[in-house]
Design an enzyme around this catalytic site. Structure first.
Site, mmCIF file in Angstrom:
data_model
loop_
_atom_site.group_PDB
_atom_site.id
_atom_site.type_symbol
_atom_site.label_atom_id
_atom_site.label_comp_id
_atom_site.label_asym_id
_atom_site.label_seq_id
_atom_site.Cartn_x
_atom_site.Cartn_y
_atom_site.Cartn_z
ATOM 1 N NE ARG A 235 0.619 10.514 9.936
ATOM 2 C CZ ARG A 235 0.174 9.489 9.178
ATOM 3 N NH1 ARG A 235 -0.983 8.924 9.463
ATOM 4 N NH2 ARG A 235 0.877 9.051 8.175
ATOM 5 N N PRO A 236 2.090 16.865 11.046
ATOM 6 C CG PRO A 236 3.880 18.102 11.876
ATOM 7 C CD PRO A 236 3.022 16.895 12.177
ATOM 8 C CB VAL A 237 2.443 18.418 5.439
ATOM 9 C CG1 VAL A 237 1.542 17.192 5.541
ATOM 10 C CG2 VAL A 237 1.633 19.718 5.375
ATOM 11 C CG ASP A 238 6.886 20.676 9.632
ATOM 12 O OD1 ASP A 238 7.838 20.946 10.385
ATOM 13 O OD2 ASP A 238 6.355 19.533 9.576
ATOM 14 C CG LEU A 239 9.717 17.840 8.229
ATOM 15 C CD1 LEU A 239 10.131 16.465 8.735
ATOM 16 C CD2 LEU A 239 10.787 18.879 8.534
ATOM 17 N NE ARG B 101 -7.339 4.716 5.227
ATOM 18 C CZ ARG B 101 -6.967 5.949 5.590
ATOM 19 N NH1 ARG B 101 -7.442 6.458 6.706
ATOM 20 N NH2 ARG B 101 -6.118 6.638 4.859
ATOM 21 C CG ASP C 213 3.184 1.562 9.538
ATOM 22 O OD1 ASP C 213 3.455 1.824 8.361
ATOM 23 O OD2 ASP C 213 2.876 2.435 10.374
ATOM 24 N NE ARG D 283 -1.341 12.469 7.875
ATOM 25 C CZ ARG D 283 -1.689 13.686 8.293
ATOM 26 N NH1 ARG D 283 -2.935 13.882 8.670
ATOM 27 N NH2 ARG D 283 -0.856 14.675 8.314
ATOM 28 C CE LYS E 275 -1.712 1.610 3.993
ATOM 29 N NZ LYS E 275 -1.388 3.023 4.294
ATOM 30 C CG ASN E 276 2.259 2.703 3.539
ATOM 31 O OD1 ASN E 276 1.114 3.065 3.252
ATOM 32 N ND2 ASN E 276 2.636 2.440 4.762
ATOM 33 C CB ILE F 267 7.278 6.807 14.496
ATOM 34 C CG1 ILE F 267 8.484 5.877 14.370
ATOM 35 C CG2 ILE F 267 7.000 7.538 13.176
ATOM 36 C CD1 ILE F 267 9.763 6.536 13.888
ATOM 37 C CB CYS G 110 -3.799 11.601 11.647
ATOM 38 S SG CYS G 110 -3.575 9.822 11.535
HETATM 39 C C1 EPZ Z 1 4.346 6.905 6.239
HETATM 40 O O1 EPZ Z 1 3.602 8.008 6.758
HETATM 41 C C2 EPZ Z 1 3.362 5.735 6.161
HETATM 42 N N1 EPZ Z 1 2.245 6.094 5.309
HETATM 43 C C3 EPZ Z 1 2.848 5.418 7.569
HETATM 44 O O2 EPZ Z 1 2.029 4.249 7.482
HETATM 45 C C4 EPZ Z 1 4.030 5.085 8.464
HETATM 46 O O3 EPZ Z 1 3.566 4.894 9.783
HETATM 47 C C5 EPZ Z 1 5.030 6.247 8.463
HETATM 48 O O4 EPZ Z 1 5.437 6.558 7.114
HETATM 49 C C6 EPZ Z 1 6.280 5.937 9.263
HETATM 50 O O5 EPZ Z 1 6.891 4.792 8.812
HETATM 51 C C7 EPZ Z 1 2.403 6.038 3.965
HETATM 52 O O6 EPZ Z 1 3.445 5.732 3.421
HETATM 53 C C8 EPZ Z 1 1.212 6.396 3.148
HETATM 54 P P1 EPZ Z 1 6.463 10.284 8.261
HETATM 55 P P2 EPZ Z 1 4.195 9.492 6.717
HETATM 56 O O7 EPZ Z 1 6.409 11.524 7.463
HETATM 57 O O8 EPZ Z 1 4.990 9.669 5.506
HETATM 58 C C9 EPZ Z 1 6.660 13.743 11.565
HETATM 59 C C10 EPZ Z 1 0.128 2.894 7.793
HETATM 60 O O9 EPZ Z 1 -0.305 2.353 8.827
HETATM 61 N N2 EPZ Z 1 6.560 14.695 10.435
HETATM 62 O O10 EPZ Z 1 7.642 9.391 8.093
HETATM 63 O O11 EPZ Z 1 3.071 10.424 6.972
HETATM 64 C C11 EPZ Z 1 5.362 12.942 11.752
HETATM 65 O O12 EPZ Z 1 4.416 13.660 12.499
HETATM 66 C C12 EPZ Z 1 0.645 4.346 7.841
HETATM 67 O O13 EPZ Z 1 0.201 2.328 6.705
HETATM 68 C C13 EPZ Z 1 6.685 16.048 10.677
HETATM 69 O O14 EPZ Z 1 6.875 16.481 11.813
HETATM 70 O O15 EPZ Z 1 5.131 9.451 8.015
HETATM 71 C C14 EPZ Z 1 5.863 11.692 12.454
HETATM 72 O O16 EPZ Z 1 5.965 11.914 13.814
HETATM 73 C C15 EPZ Z 1 0.365 5.024 9.146
HETATM 74 N N3 EPZ Z 1 6.582 16.901 9.632
HETATM 75 C C16 EPZ Z 1 7.243 11.497 11.829
HETATM 76 O O17 EPZ Z 1 7.620 12.752 11.256
HETATM 77 C C17 EPZ Z 1 6.389 16.463 8.334
HETATM 78 O O18 EPZ Z 1 6.295 17.269 7.404
HETATM 79 C C18 EPZ Z 1 7.313 10.427 10.747
HETATM 80 O O19 EPZ Z 1 6.289 10.671 9.804
HETATM 81 C C19 EPZ Z 1 6.279 15.079 8.112
HETATM 82 C C20 EPZ Z 1 6.374 14.206 9.177
#
Ligand code: EPZ
Length: 423
Positions: free
Chosen positions: A123-127, A401, A309, A94, A22-23, A331, A118
């Protein structure tokens, strides 16, 4: 709303086929926006999230055909005529944010709804946004949307230095960098297999990428990308989930298509818990070596560490382990919502902030429980497989999902499980 009824039924045996990830699919699909030529994905999973991404891409003007019972996605973004990803679609998933980088790189402008809250964390998107700004983008947050504009002449290569590892932000930066002028270096990049799969696909389309799978990725921008056909990598989270079924119930199950390199850290913990994992030509065979699982401590980390996960599913295993285990979730800040539901089944769990202390009990007891998110829902099903009596898991739309054919896959190895349609 549908529910799933599971009744403890003793050891399992047989084979379970593992689907495409999926991911990986959720980041491979937006890559079609980077080219005017067709991109075809094979081994695609049949999941509601994939259908949501399909709807999103179609709303932008892309063609997405689902073929061969949904396992092949034939896509073309020749005629993109809308550059706004609407809140009504984005709020459902997301990962929709992953159209931002490709659209901006392709046409120099995009408007994408912010994903909103969420269950498992802020889960912000600032990065994601900082990475695109490092490539020269101008971003304006207005009315719940990101309004993005590339400099004239398109995005420029730059240095993206992530303060923390983010899978999604790495994927957005990687896709955008393929068409940026010059060289982009992504530092402290995520190393997940889904990132490597994306880079492989982009290279098939003509991108110049090095270092994927390591903390530093270098991308040489090109003027245009071509089409490709790409096989989606195996779903390591579905794999890990089903590896836990024989671990929890006893017996021996082979996971078809399973690869040990995708689940290394997870297998180390299974070994410590007394679970045997063997590589075979078909995949991985899992069986329990001891009558009772041993307690182990687990800390979630970015790949190649223990995946967040699989944390909920691992907790289900440790609920009946011999001894006390400590799970540390590093995480996401709110990813223990399955704990109170497991406690309804008789588990002994103490949650304090990012730590959960699990004291193993002899046996869980079936009970009605509530799914709160995707991975929590499947951990309740796993717990129900070994519990005394019947467990009724409600709100299984969460499960749809990320897991295809759960009832068919588990009953195929001897589990007593059925899905009941909602009123
Ligand atoms: C991906 O989410 C996966 N989703 C998630 O799987 C998985 O849990 C996660 O990576 C970690 O492995 C998909 O690939 C669709 P991150 P993602 O950005 O990309 C923080 C599932 O169950 N962060 O690596 O959203 C964030 O809040 C799902 O299949 C910021 O602060 O995860 C978190 O604490 C759930 N700012 C950490 O980083 C940002 O801009 C890691 O998040 C982005 C992230």
């Amino acid at each position: 709303m549908d529910s799933i009824i599971v009744t403890g039924n003793g050891p399992l045996s047989g084979q379970i086929p593992i689907a495409g990830a999926k991911n990986a699919c959720l980041t491979l699909m937006p890559a079609t926006l980077l080219s005017e030529e067709p991109l075809t994905l094979t081994n695609a999973p049949r999941l509601s999230d994939i259908r949501t991404m399909t709807t999103l891409l179609q709303s932008l003007g892309a063609e997405v055909q689902s073929l061969q019972d949904g396992q092949v996605l034939a896509m073309s973004s020749h005629d993109i005529n809308n550059h706004t990803a609407d809140y009504d679609i984005v709020r459902k998933m997301r990962a929709s944010i992953l159209v931002l980088g490709p659209m901006l790189a392709r046409d120099g402008h995009a408007v994408v709804s912010l994903p909103g809250g969420c269950a498992i964390g802020a889960r912000p998107v600032d990065l994601h946004l900082r990475a695109l700004e490092a490539m020269g983008a101008e971003l304006d947050l207005r009315d719940g949307y990101v309004h993005a504009k590339a400099p004239s002449g398109g995005l420029r290569g730059g240095t993206v230095d992530f303060p923390l590892v983010s899978v999604g932000a790495t994927e957005n930066a990687l896709m955008a960098a393929t068409l940026a002028k010059g060289t982009t270096v992504i530092k402290n990049a995520a190393r997940e297999p889904e990132i490597v799969d994306l880079a492989d696909c982009l290279r098939r389309m003509g991108a110049q990428i090095e270092g994927d799978g390591s903390p530093t990725i270098t991308v040489q921008g090109v003027d245009r990308l071509g089409g490709a056909t790409h096989r989606v990598v195996t779903d390591r989270i579905e794999l890990g989930t089903y590896m836990l079924a024989p671990a929890i119930c006893g017996g021996e199950v082979t996971l078809l298509g399973g690869r040990i390199d995708l689940v290394g850290a997870f297998c180390e913990k299974l070994d410590a818990a007394g679970i045997s994992v063997t590589e075979t030509p078909e995949g991985l065979t899992v069986s329990r070596k001891t009558d009772r699982t041993k307690a182990v401590d687990v800390t979630t980390e970015p790949f190649p560490g223990f995946p967040t996960d699989l944390q909920a599913q691992m907790m289900a295993l440790l609920c009946t382990a011999d001894g006390t285990s400590v799970l540390e979730e590093k995480i996401f800040e709110n990813r223990f919502m399955h704990a109170p539901e497991l406690m309804r089944m008789g588990a002994r769990i103490d949650v304090h902030g990012g730590h959960a202390r699990v004291t193993g009990v002899e046996k869980l007891k079936g009970a009605p429980v509530m799914a709160t998110d995707l991975r929590a829902s499947v951990s309740l099903i796993l717990a129900g497989l070994a519990a005394e009596g019947e467990t009724v898991v409600n709100r299984v739309y969460h499960l749809d999902r990320g897991y295809e054919h759960v009832v068919r896959k588990l009953s195929g190895v001897g589990a007593k499980i059925e899905r009941v349609k909602g009123q």
